[in-house]
Design a protein around this motif. Structure first.
Motif, mmCIF file in Angstrom:
data_model
loop_
_atom_site.group_PDB
_atom_site.id
_atom_site.type_symbol
_atom_site.label_atom_id
_atom_site.label_comp_id
_atom_site.label_asym_id
_atom_site.label_seq_id
_atom_site.Cartn_x
_atom_site.Cartn_y
_atom_site.Cartn_z
ATOM 1 N N THR A 182 -2.697 -4.198 5.920
ATOM 2 C CA THR A 182 -2.258 -3.010 5.182
ATOM 3 C C THR A 182 -3.428 -2.055 4.934
ATOM 4 O O THR A 182 -3.254 -0.844 5.008
ATOM 5 C CB THR A 182 -1.573 -3.371 3.847
ATOM 6 O OG1 THR A 182 -2.454 -4.168 3.062
ATOM 7 C CG2 THR A 182 -0.260 -4.095 4.079
ATOM 8 N N GLU A 208 -3.567 1.760 6.312
ATOM 9 C CA GLU A 208 -3.861 2.889 5.422
ATOM 10 C C GLU A 208 -4.996 3.725 5.992
ATOM 11 O O GLU A 208 -4.922 4.954 6.043
ATOM 12 C CB GLU A 208 -4.223 2.374 4.032
ATOM 13 C CG GLU A 208 -4.589 3.482 3.057
ATOM 14 C CD GLU A 208 -5.067 2.929 1.726
ATOM 15 O OE1 GLU A 208 -4.717 3.556 0.702
ATOM 16 O OE2 GLU A 208 -5.786 1.921 1.701
ATOM 17 N N LYS A 212 0.846 -1.196 0.000
ATOM 18 C CA LYS A 212 0.000 0.000 0.000
ATOM 19 C C LYS A 212 0.877 1.240 0.000
ATOM 20 O O LYS A 212 1.993 1.228 0.509
ATOM 21 C CB LYS A 212 -0.875 0.068 1.261
ATOM 22 C CG LYS A 212 -2.025 -0.887 1.294
ATOM 23 C CD LYS A 212 -3.161 -0.368 0.461
ATOM 24 C CE LYS A 212 -4.341 -1.313 0.572
ATOM 25 N NZ LYS A 212 -5.331 -1.060 -0.418
ATOM 26 N N ILE A 251 0.871 4.686 1.750
ATOM 27 C CA ILE A 251 0.244 5.309 2.921
ATOM 28 C C ILE A 251 0.506 6.804 2.878
ATOM 29 O O ILE A 251 1.642 7.236 2.678
ATOM 30 C CB ILE A 251 0.816 4.716 4.230
ATOM 31 C CG1 ILE A 251 0.727 3.188 4.234
ATOM 32 C CG2 ILE A 251 0.137 5.321 5.448
ATOM 33 C CD1 ILE A 251 -0.661 2.610 4.248
ATOM 34 N N ARG A 272 -4.718 7.605 7.656
ATOM 35 C CA ARG A 272 -5.497 8.669 7.024
ATOM 36 C C ARG A 272 -6.208 9.497 8.083
ATOM 37 O O ARG A 272 -6.355 10.699 7.967
ATOM 38 C CB ARG A 272 -6.523 8.051 6.070
ATOM 39 C CG ARG A 272 -7.164 9.022 5.134
ATOM 40 C CD ARG A 272 -8.124 8.392 4.133
ATOM 41 N NE ARG A 272 -7.669 7.124 3.608
ATOM 42 C CZ ARG A 272 -8.400 6.002 3.617
ATOM 43 N NH1 ARG A 272 -9.602 5.990 4.131
ATOM 44 N NH2 ARG A 272 -7.931 4.888 3.108
#
Length: 133
Positions: free
Chosen positions: A123, A127, A8, A10, A131
């Protein structure tokens, strides 16, 4: 050895991602609902998977802002290593989470799907949490 991997990007700095991942107390937030009885300290964690398998994990290596390596301890059902690798990309972090397990053919048939789902779930959760922060 069989490896299950999830990647991912991030939207956070490597320092922020590493700060979160380097403390096992935070990893409970990454786990799926099938993980129960989560308990953790800075270096170790233990849990049960849907009242079947009990696992104990230990962070065996931290490389500041680059990696967190985890090993299953205390007689796991099969040898397993979990590795978080972080790579800076401007103001973001490329994250690779891998689960490497020593599985015989029968265990590979049974465990491959759940282990890949676990890698993906962790993952995705990371993420989402980064956020919000």
């Amino acid at each position: 050895m069989t490896t299950f991997e999830s990647k991912k990007v991030i939207n956070a700095s490597p320092e922020a991602v590493y700060g979160f991942l380097s403390d096992f107390n935070n990893h409970g937030q990454l786990m799926p609902d099938s993980v129960q009885n989560w308990s953790a300290s800075y270096n170790e964690a233990g849990f049960t998977v849907q009242n079947t398998i009990k696992l104990s994990l230990r962070i065996t290596e931290r490389v500041e802002n680059k990696a967190v390596n985890i090993t299953a301890v205390d007689n796991p059902p099969f040898p397993v290593q979990l590795n978080w690798v972080l790579e800076a990309d401007s103001d973001k972090t490329n994250v690779t989470f891998s689960i490497t397990a020593e599985l015989n053919m029968m265990m590979k048939l049974v465990a491959s799907g759940p282990l890949q789902k676990l890698a993906d779930h962790e993952t995705e959760s990371l993420e989402s949490l980064m956020r919000i922060s």
